[in-house]
Design an enzyme around this catalytic site. Structure first.
Site, PDB file in Angstrom:
ATOM      1  N   LYS A  16     -31.160  22.227 -50.572  1.00 13.23           N
ATOM      2  CA  LYS A  16     -32.460  22.770 -49.787  1.00 13.23           C
ATOM      3  C   LYS A  16     -33.412  23.172 -51.508  1.00 13.23           C
ATOM      4  CE  LYS A  16     -30.355  25.048 -47.402  1.00 13.23           C
ATOM      5  NZ  LYS A  16     -29.261  24.681 -47.561  1.00 13.23           N
ATOM      6  N   GLY A  40     -27.254  30.457 -51.751  1.00  7.77           N
ATOM      7  CA  GLY A  40     -26.691  30.089 -53.078  1.00  7.77           C
ATOM      8  C   GLY A  40     -27.742  28.553 -53.481  1.00  7.77           C
ATOM      9  N   HIS A  41     -29.226  28.767 -54.446  1.00  7.74           N
ATOM     10  CA  HIS A  41     -29.662  27.316 -53.580  1.00  7.74           C
ATOM     11  C   HIS A  41     -30.202  26.982 -55.181  1.00  7.74           C
ATOM     12  CE1 HIS A  41     -32.015  27.999 -50.131  1.00  7.74           C
ATOM     13  NE2 HIS A  41     -30.896  28.691 -49.807  1.00  7.74           N
ATOM     14  N   GLN A 224     -29.193  28.955 -45.488  1.00  9.89           N
ATOM     15  CA  GLN A 224     -28.289  27.957 -44.069  1.00  9.89           C
ATOM     16  C   GLN A 224     -28.514  26.498 -43.837  1.00  9.89           C
ATOM     17  OE1 GLN A 224     -28.883  31.397 -44.046  1.00  9.89           O
ATOM     18  NE2 GLN A 224     -28.194  31.514 -45.670  1.00  9.89           N
TER      19      GLN A 224
HETATM   20  P1  GDP Z   1     -28.691  24.679 -50.574  1.00  5.37           P
HETATM   21  O1  GDP Z   1     -27.724  25.113 -50.266  1.00  5.37           O
HETATM   22  O2  GDP Z   1     -28.971  23.734 -49.241  1.00  5.37           O
HETATM   23  O3  GDP Z   1     -29.599  24.837 -52.098  1.00  5.37           O
HETATM   24  O4  GDP Z   1     -26.991  23.905 -51.834  1.00  5.37           O
HETATM   25  P2  GDP Z   1     -26.662  24.127 -52.545  1.00  5.37           P
HETATM   26  O5  GDP Z   1     -27.407  24.333 -53.891  1.00  5.37           O
HETATM   27  O6  GDP Z   1     -25.404  24.979 -51.994  1.00  5.37           O
HETATM   28  O7  GDP Z   1     -25.530  23.163 -52.608  1.00  5.37           O
HETATM   29  C1  GDP Z   1     -26.076  21.691 -53.487  1.00  5.37           C
HETATM   30  C2  GDP Z   1     -25.524  21.381 -54.828  1.00  5.37           C
HETATM   31  O8  GDP Z   1     -25.059  19.435 -54.743  1.00  5.37           O
HETATM   32  C3  GDP Z   1     -25.735  21.769 -55.838  1.00  5.37           C
HETATM   33  O9  GDP Z   1     -24.864  22.029 -57.291  1.00  5.37           O
HETATM   34  C4  GDP Z   1     -26.607  20.916 -56.703  1.00  5.37           C
HETATM   35  O10 GDP Z   1     -26.625  20.764 -57.785  1.00  5.37           O
HETATM   36  C5  GDP Z   1     -26.280  19.734 -56.116  1.00  5.37           C
HETATM   37  N1  GDP Z   1     -27.013  18.222 -55.636  1.00  5.37           N
HETATM   38  C6  GDP Z   1     -28.153  18.371 -55.197  1.00  5.37           C
HETATM   39  N2  GDP Z   1     -28.859  17.138 -54.759  1.00  5.37           N
HETATM   40  C7  GDP Z   1     -28.188  16.643 -55.312  1.00  5.37           C
HETATM   41  C8  GDP Z   1     -27.720  14.955 -55.357  1.00  5.37           C
HETATM   42  O11 GDP Z   1     -28.178  14.040 -54.586  1.00  5.37           O
HETATM   43  N3  GDP Z   1     -26.615  14.640 -55.904  1.00  5.37           N
HETATM   44  C9  GDP Z   1     -25.965  15.044 -56.565  1.00  5.37           C
HETATM   45  N4  GDP Z   1     -24.363  14.941 -56.446  1.00  5.37           N
HETATM   46  N5  GDP Z   1     -25.530  16.316 -56.423  1.00  5.37           N
HETATM   47  C10 GDP Z   1     -26.347  17.296 -56.034  1.00  5.37           C
HETATM   48  P1  IMO Z   2     -27.544  28.137 -48.346  1.00  5.11           P
HETATM   49  O1  IMO Z   2     -28.930  28.133 -48.052  1.00  5.11           O
HETATM   50  C1  IMO Z   2     -23.554  27.492 -46.942  1.00  5.11           C
HETATM   51  C2  IMO Z   2     -22.000  30.661 -44.417  1.00  5.11           C
HETATM   52  C3  IMO Z   2     -20.783  31.354 -44.447  1.00  5.11           C
HETATM   53  C4  IMO Z   2     -20.603  31.400 -43.281  1.00  5.11           C
HETATM   54  C5  IMO Z   2     -21.153  32.115 -42.212  1.00  5.11           C
HETATM   55  C6  IMO Z   2     -21.551  33.189 -42.321  1.00  5.11           C
HETATM   56  O2  IMO Z   2     -26.827  28.101 -49.935  1.00  5.11           O
HETATM   57  O3  IMO Z   2     -27.542  26.894 -47.682  1.00  5.11           O
HETATM   58  P2  IMO Z   2     -22.609  35.250 -43.599  1.00  5.11           P
HETATM   59  O4  IMO Z   2     -22.835  35.748 -44.558  1.00  5.11           O
HETATM   60  O5  IMO Z   2     -23.524  35.273 -42.835  1.00  5.11           O
HETATM   61  O6  IMO Z   2     -22.030  36.209 -42.304  1.00  5.11           O
HETATM   62  O7  IMO Z   2     -21.639  34.141 -43.408  1.00  5.11           O
HETATM   63  O8  IMO Z   2     -22.274  31.266 -42.589  1.00  5.11           O
HETATM   64  N1  IMO Z   2     -22.815  30.744 -44.819  1.00  5.11           N
HETATM   65  C7  IMO Z   2     -23.107  29.748 -46.175  1.00  5.11           C
HETATM   66  N2  IMO Z   2     -22.576  28.245 -45.585  1.00  5.11           N
HETATM   67  N3  IMO Z   2     -24.491  27.796 -47.344  1.00  5.11           N
HETATM   68  C8  IMO Z   2     -24.954  28.546 -46.963  1.00  5.11           C
HETATM   69  O9  IMO Z   2     -26.257  29.129 -47.915  1.00  5.11           O
HETATM   70  C9  IMO Z   2     -24.473  29.888 -46.510  1.00  5.11           C
HETATM   71  N4  IMO Z   2     -24.891  31.392 -45.910  1.00  5.11           N
HETATM   72  C10 IMO Z   2     -23.672  31.684 -44.970  1.00  5.11           C
HETATM   73  O10 IMO Z   2     -19.801  30.354 -45.328  1.00  5.11           O
HETATM   74  O11 IMO Z   2     -19.421  30.791 -42.831  1.00  5.11           O
HETATM   75 MG    MG Z   3     -25.931  26.792 -50.571  1.00  9.83          MG
END
Ligand code: GDP
Ligand code: IMO
Ligand code: MG
Length: 423
Positions: A16, A40-41, A224
Site C-alpha cells: 500500500k 508498516g508502509h 492492514q
Molecule cells: P504495506 O504495509 O501494504 O505498505 O506493505 P509493506 O511495506 O509492509 O510490505 C511490502 C514490501 O514489499 C515492502 O518491503 C516493499 O518495499 C516491497 N514491495 C512493494 N511492491 C513490491 C514489488 O512489486 N516487488 C517487490 N519485489 N517488492 C515490493
Molecule cells: P500494514 O498496514 C500485516 C496483524 C498482526 C496480527 C493482527 C493483530 O503494514 O499492512 P494488532 O497489532 O493489530 O493487534 O495485530 O494483525 N497486523 C498486520 N499484519 N500488516 C499490517 O499492517 C498489520 N497490522 C496488524 O500481525 O496478526
Molecule cells: Mg506493512
C-alpha cells in the site's frame, strides 16, 4: 465524488505504502483513516527506503497535505520517532501534516495491556504487533478513550491519571508475569505529547469537507487488509478497526457518496504475519522461495511472514466487501523463476466444492483447490511497459481479472517508485 480509497485485500503488507506514494501526485490530500502504528508502509525512491507507521504515505511530496484521520489510534512516541526519521525540514513537515483532534491516543498502559492479554492467551494468541491497538480501540468503543484534542483541555492530567489507574486495575486480572518499566515509558510518553502539541491539530471533518467543497482530491490510505478487518476478517485473528472502504467513511467523516474509485491491492501471492487461518499457506520449497525472493519480513515487527499461493476465493470476498473498481497487483517480479504457479480457484469442504469464504476457515476438512499455471523466468524488475511483460505473467493477470471481473490497473514489479507499470 472526489475521494478515492486504496486498501489491502489480503492480510496486510500488500504494498500500500509504495502505491500511495506513486499515486500522490494526482491528489491534494492523502488521509489515513484507521489503524495505528501496527502498520508498516514501505516506500523506496532515490535508493532510499522509508517505513511509515502512522504518517500517510504522501508525506514525501512537497505541497501535498497528509491527514491522520479520526479513525486512527496514535502513539505520540512512535509519531515522534517517525517524524525524526523522515529527514524533512520541520517547517516543511508542518505544512504537510495534519492530525485530527478526534484521533484516539495510545497510552503506554495500552501496550502493557496488549502484551498481558497476548501472554495470557498462550497458544491461541492473536500474534498482535503489541503496539497497544486492541486496548486503545477497546477504550474508544467503551467510551473511555482519550483523544488528541483532550491534551489541550484543563482536566487532561486528571483524565490521564484516571485512565492509567484503570489500566493498572485491569492488568491485575491477567495472571502473567510482566516486565514493564512504567516510569520510563510514562516519562517518554509525556515528553512526546509535546511533539503532538506542536503539530497541526485540526477539526478533520471540517478540514476534509472544506477541501472537497473546493474540488480538491483526496486519497484515503488503508492500513492492514480486508482479512484483518474487525467484522469481515478471520475473527478473532484480526486487528481492531474497520479496514474496508466503509471504514474510510467512518475514519474520515465523509459520505459514501463522495467515493469514486476503490483501489484494491493484492500481492501476486499471499502472505500473513501473525496467527490465524491461512488456507493457501505452503510449507514446501516454494514457500522458502517466496519468503526469500519476496524478502517477506514484517516491516513493523521484523517477524517472518507466512507465505502461500494467491487465494481467489478470499480475494473475491474482499473485492465484494470493498466494491473494488481497480485492482493493483504487486510483487509479480517475485514469482519469476518458478516453473509452475498455483492459484486457488475454490475450496472443498467435506467433499463439496465452494467459491464462498466459509465462517470457519479452520475447518478440518477444508482444502484449497489449485489451478496450475505456467511460470516464467524473465526478470521483470526493469520492465516499464505492459506489452513487454512475459506472456505467462500476462496470462496469470488475465486469469485473475476474469475471475474477479475487475481490471488490473497498476502492476508493481519492484519496491521502487519507478518499478511501476500503469495499465
Ligand atoms: P504495506 O504495509 O501494504 O505498505 O506493505 P509493506 O511495506 O509492509 O510490505 C511490502 C514490501 O514489499 C515492502 O518491503 C516493499 O518495499 C516491497 N514491495 C512493494 N511492491 C513490491 C514489488 O512489486 N516487488 C517487490 N519485489 N517488492 C515490493
Ligand atoms: P500494514 O498496514 C500485516 C496483524 C498482526 C496480527 C493482527 C493483530 O503494514 O499492512 P494488532 O497489532 O493489530 O493487534 O495485530 O494483525 N497486523 C498486520 N499484519 N500488516 C499490517 O499492517 C498489520 N497490522 C496488524 O500481525 O496478526
Ligand atoms: Mg506493512
Amino acid at each position: 465524488m472526489n475521494v478515492d480509497v486504496l486498501l489491502g485485500l489480503q492480510w496486510g503488507d500488500e504494498g500500500k505504502g509504495k502505491i500511495v506514494d506513486c499515486l500522490t501526485s494526482q491528489y491534494d490530500i492523502i488521509a489515513r483513516f484507521q489503524g495505528g502504528p501496527n502498520a508498516g508502509h514501505s516506500l523506496k525512491f532515490d535508493e532510499k527506503k522509508y517505513i511509515l507507521h502512522t504518517i500517510p504515505s504522501g508525506i514525501f511530496h512537497p505541497k501535498k497535505k497528509n491527514l491522520i484521520g479520526n479513525g486512527v489510534v496514535l502513539d505520540p512516541v512512535v509519531l515522534d520517532s517517525e517524524l525524526k526519521s523522515l529527514s524533512i525540514d520541520s517547517e516543511d513537515l508542518n505544512s504537510r501534516l495534519f492530525i485530527s483532534e478526534k484521533a484516539h491516543l495510545i497510552l503506554p498502559t495500552h501496550r502493557f495491556l496488549d502484551k498481558a492479554s497476548e501472554v495470557s492467551k498462550g497458544k491461541v494468541k492473536i500474534g498482535s504487533t503489541l503496539k497497544g491497538i486492541g486496548p486503545a480501540y477497546m477504550d474508544k468503543t467503551g467510551r473511555n478513550g482519550l483523544r488528541v484534542g483532550d491534551i489541550f483541555q484543563s482536566d487532561w492530567d486528571k483524565r490521564y491519571q484516571s485512565m492509567v489507574d484503570k489500566h493498572f486495575d485491569l492488568l491485575k486480572l491477567y495472571p502473567v508475569e510482566t516486565d514493564f518499566d512504567f516510569d520510563y515509558e510514562q516519562q517518554l510518553f509525556l515528553e512526546k505529547l509535546e511533539t503532538i502539541r506542536k503539530c497541526n491539530i485540526v477539526d478533520s471533518t471540517a478540514f476534509i469537507h472544506k477541501a472537497l467543497n473546493e474540488n480538491q482530491k483526496v486519497l484515503a490510505e488503508g492500513a492492514q487488509g480486508t482479512l484483518l478487518d474487525i467484522d469481515f476478517g478471520t475473527y478473532p485473528f484480526v486487528t481492531s478497526s474497520s479496514t474496508t472502504s466503509a471504514g474510510a467513511c467512518i475514519g474520515l467523516g465523509i459520505s459514501p457518496r463522495t467515493i469514486n474509485k476503490v483501489y484494491g491491492i493484492t500481492k501476486a501471492y499471499t502472505t500473513r504475519v501473525g496467527k490465524g487461518p491461512f488456507p493457501t499457506e505452503i510449507f514446501d520449497e516454494n514457500s522458502k522461495f517466496l519468503l526469500e525472493q519476496g524478502n517477506e519480513i514484517g516491516s513493523t515487527t521484523g517477524r517472518k511472514r507466512r507465505c502461500g499461493w494467491l487465494d481467489l476465493v478470499a480475494l473475491k470476498y474482499a473485492s465484494n466487501i470493498n466494491g473494488v473498481t481497480h485492482l493493483i497487483l504487486t510483487k509479480g517480479d517475485v514469482l519469476s523463476g518458478l516453473k509452475k504457479i498455483n492459484v486457488c480457484s475454490d475450496y472443498s469442504i467435506n467433499g463439496s466444492i465452494t467459491k464462498h469464504l466459509p465462517y470457519n476457515l479452520e475447518h478440518n476438512d477444508l482444502r484449497p483447490n489449485f489451478i496450475e499455471l505456467e511460470g516464467w523466468d524473465e526478470d521483470m524488475s526493469l520492465i516499464k511497459n505492459f506489452k513487454n511483460l512475459p506472456e505467462p505473467f500476462k496470462n496469470y493477470l488475465t486469469y485473475i481479472q476474469e475471475y474477479l471481473n475487475i481490471p488490473i490497473s497498476i502492476i508493481s514489479v519492484g519496491p521502487d517508485r519507478k518499478q511501476t507499470i500503469y495499465n
